[in-house]
Design a protein around this motif. Structure first.
Motif, short mmCIF file in Angstrom:
data_model
loop_
_atom_site.label_atom_id
_atom_site.label_comp_id
_atom_site.label_asym_id
_atom_site.label_seq_id
_atom_site.Cartn_x
_atom_site.Cartn_y
_atom_site.Cartn_z
N UNK A 174 0.84 -1.21 0.00
CA UNK A 174 0.00 0.00 0.00
C UNK A 174 0.87 1.26 0.00
N UNK A 175 1.93 1.26 0.81
CA UNK A 175 2.84 2.41 0.86
C UNK A 175 3.48 2.64 -0.51
N UNK A 176 3.87 1.56 -1.18
CA UNK A 176 4.50 1.70 -2.51
C UNK A 176 3.52 2.28 -3.53
N UNK A 177 2.23 1.90 -3.42
CA UNK A 177 1.21 2.46 -4.31
C UNK A 177 1.07 3.96 -4.07
N UNK A 178 1.09 4.36 -2.79
CA UNK A 178 0.99 5.79 -2.45
C UNK A 178 2.19 6.56 -3.01
N UNK A 179 3.37 5.94 -2.98
CA UNK A 179 4.55 6.58 -3.55
C UNK A 179 4.42 6.73 -5.06
N UNK A 180 3.80 5.74 -5.72
CA UNK A 180 3.58 5.83 -7.16
C UNK A 180 2.62 6.96 -7.51
N UNK A 205 15.25 8.88 -6.53
CA UNK A 205 14.59 7.66 -6.04
C UNK A 205 13.45 7.31 -6.99
N UNK A 206 13.49 6.09 -7.54
CA UNK A 206 12.46 5.63 -8.46
C UNK A 206 11.58 4.61 -7.74
N UNK A 207 10.38 5.01 -7.30
CA UNK A 207 9.54 4.12 -6.49
C UNK A 207 9.08 2.85 -7.20
N UNK A 208 9.02 2.88 -8.53
CA UNK A 208 8.57 1.69 -9.26
C UNK A 208 9.49 0.50 -9.05
N UNK A 209 10.78 0.76 -8.78
CA UNK A 209 11.73 -0.33 -8.55
C UNK A 209 11.41 -1.07 -7.25
N UNK A 210 11.04 -0.32 -6.21
CA UNK A 210 10.67 -0.94 -4.93
C UNK A 210 9.31 -1.63 -5.04
N UNK A 211 8.43 -1.04 -5.84
CA UNK A 211 7.08 -1.58 -5.96
C UNK A 211 7.08 -2.99 -6.56
N UNK A 265 -2.69 -2.86 -10.51
CA UNK A 265 -2.81 -1.56 -9.84
C UNK A 265 -1.50 -0.76 -9.93
N UNK A 266 -0.36 -1.33 -9.52
CA UNK A 266 0.89 -0.57 -9.70
C UNK A 266 1.24 -0.36 -11.17
N UNK A 267 0.94 -1.35 -12.02
CA UNK A 267 1.24 -1.22 -13.45
C UNK A 267 0.48 -0.04 -14.05
#
Length: 230
Positions: free
Chosen positions: A84-90, A114-120, A154-156
């Motif tokens: 959920x946190x990673x989605x918020x960062x996206x 910092x590229x959040x998609x890498x962590x997601x 969702x992240x995609x």
């Protein structure tokens, strides 16, 4: 038994580790070959792109060992929260992110990006693993398939808005994992066909793709009729 629990290297898939190391070496060699020149070809020149990459490779080793010290229950407990946190960062990067090479994919903190998609990607894998680890989870049921698809798409979706289509394509690899767990191959075939149509449309235009699609569909129908008559 207690000694095995204290040994963080027990149960590691060493074949995967070796393949990972080989990929890192090939990746670094490609960066070195593309960035070096006759004047500046020193391997340990950390002001160059390949030199900076060496720093990140070196830093990743203690981070990997540190991650192994955590009990698997930790990831099972916090995987949903991290997802959920990673989605918020996206979502946040679309508003506060820095546009680089046409894509708003990076947070900029001074000189650090910092590229959040890498962590997601990692957190999506953890969330999907937690969902499928439930003993009552059955991938043959449509409702369970939808749950898995939502976690993947969702992240995609938010990454596609950046847009960073290269990272979006990586999320389709999760379908191979689902296929190993019993998901029908039809989804992978449809997904591959959709990507192929998308690429053909970009290269040759909509009209050409429609004509090719009609020819393929007509050929399949004629083949099905012929096979049915036999």
């Amino acid at each position: 038994m207690r000694q095995e629990r204290n040994n963080i290297f027990v149960g590691i898939d060493w074949i995967t580790v070796i393949l990972y190391i080989i990929l890192i070496i090939f990746g670094w060699v490609n960066i070195y070959a593309a960035s070096s020149n006759e004047i500046d070809n020193e391997i340990f020149n950390f002001s160059t792109r390949y030199g900076k990459q060496l720093i990140w490779i070196a830093l990743s080793i203690p981070i990997i060992i540190f991650v192994l010290f955590f009990n698997s229950k930790f990831y099972e407990t916090f995987s949903s929260i991290l997802y959920v946190i990673s989605i918020l960062f996206l979502i946040g990067v679309l508003i506060f992110g820095k546009k680089i090479n046409g894509a708003t994919s990076w947070y900029s903190f001074g000189g650090i990006g910092l590229q959040p998609s890498e962590f997601t990607k990692a957190f999506t894998a953890l969330a999907l693993a937690k969902l499928m680890s439930d003993r009552q989870y059955n991938l043959d049921l449509l409702k369970n398939q939808i749950k898995a698809f939502v976690i993947i798409f969702l992240p995609a979706f938010f990454i596609a808005l950046q847009p960073d289509m290269g990272s979006v394509l990586i999320y389709f690899s999760f379908f191979f994992v689902l296929n190993r767990e019993g998901l029908t191959l039809t989804y992978i075939i449809l997904g591959t066909f959709s990507i192929l149509l998308f690429l053909l449309t970009i290269s040759f235009g909509v009209a050409t793709v429609l004509i090719i699609s009609l020819i393929l569909i007509s050929t399949y129908i004629l083949y099905a009729i012929y096979k049915d008559k036999r």
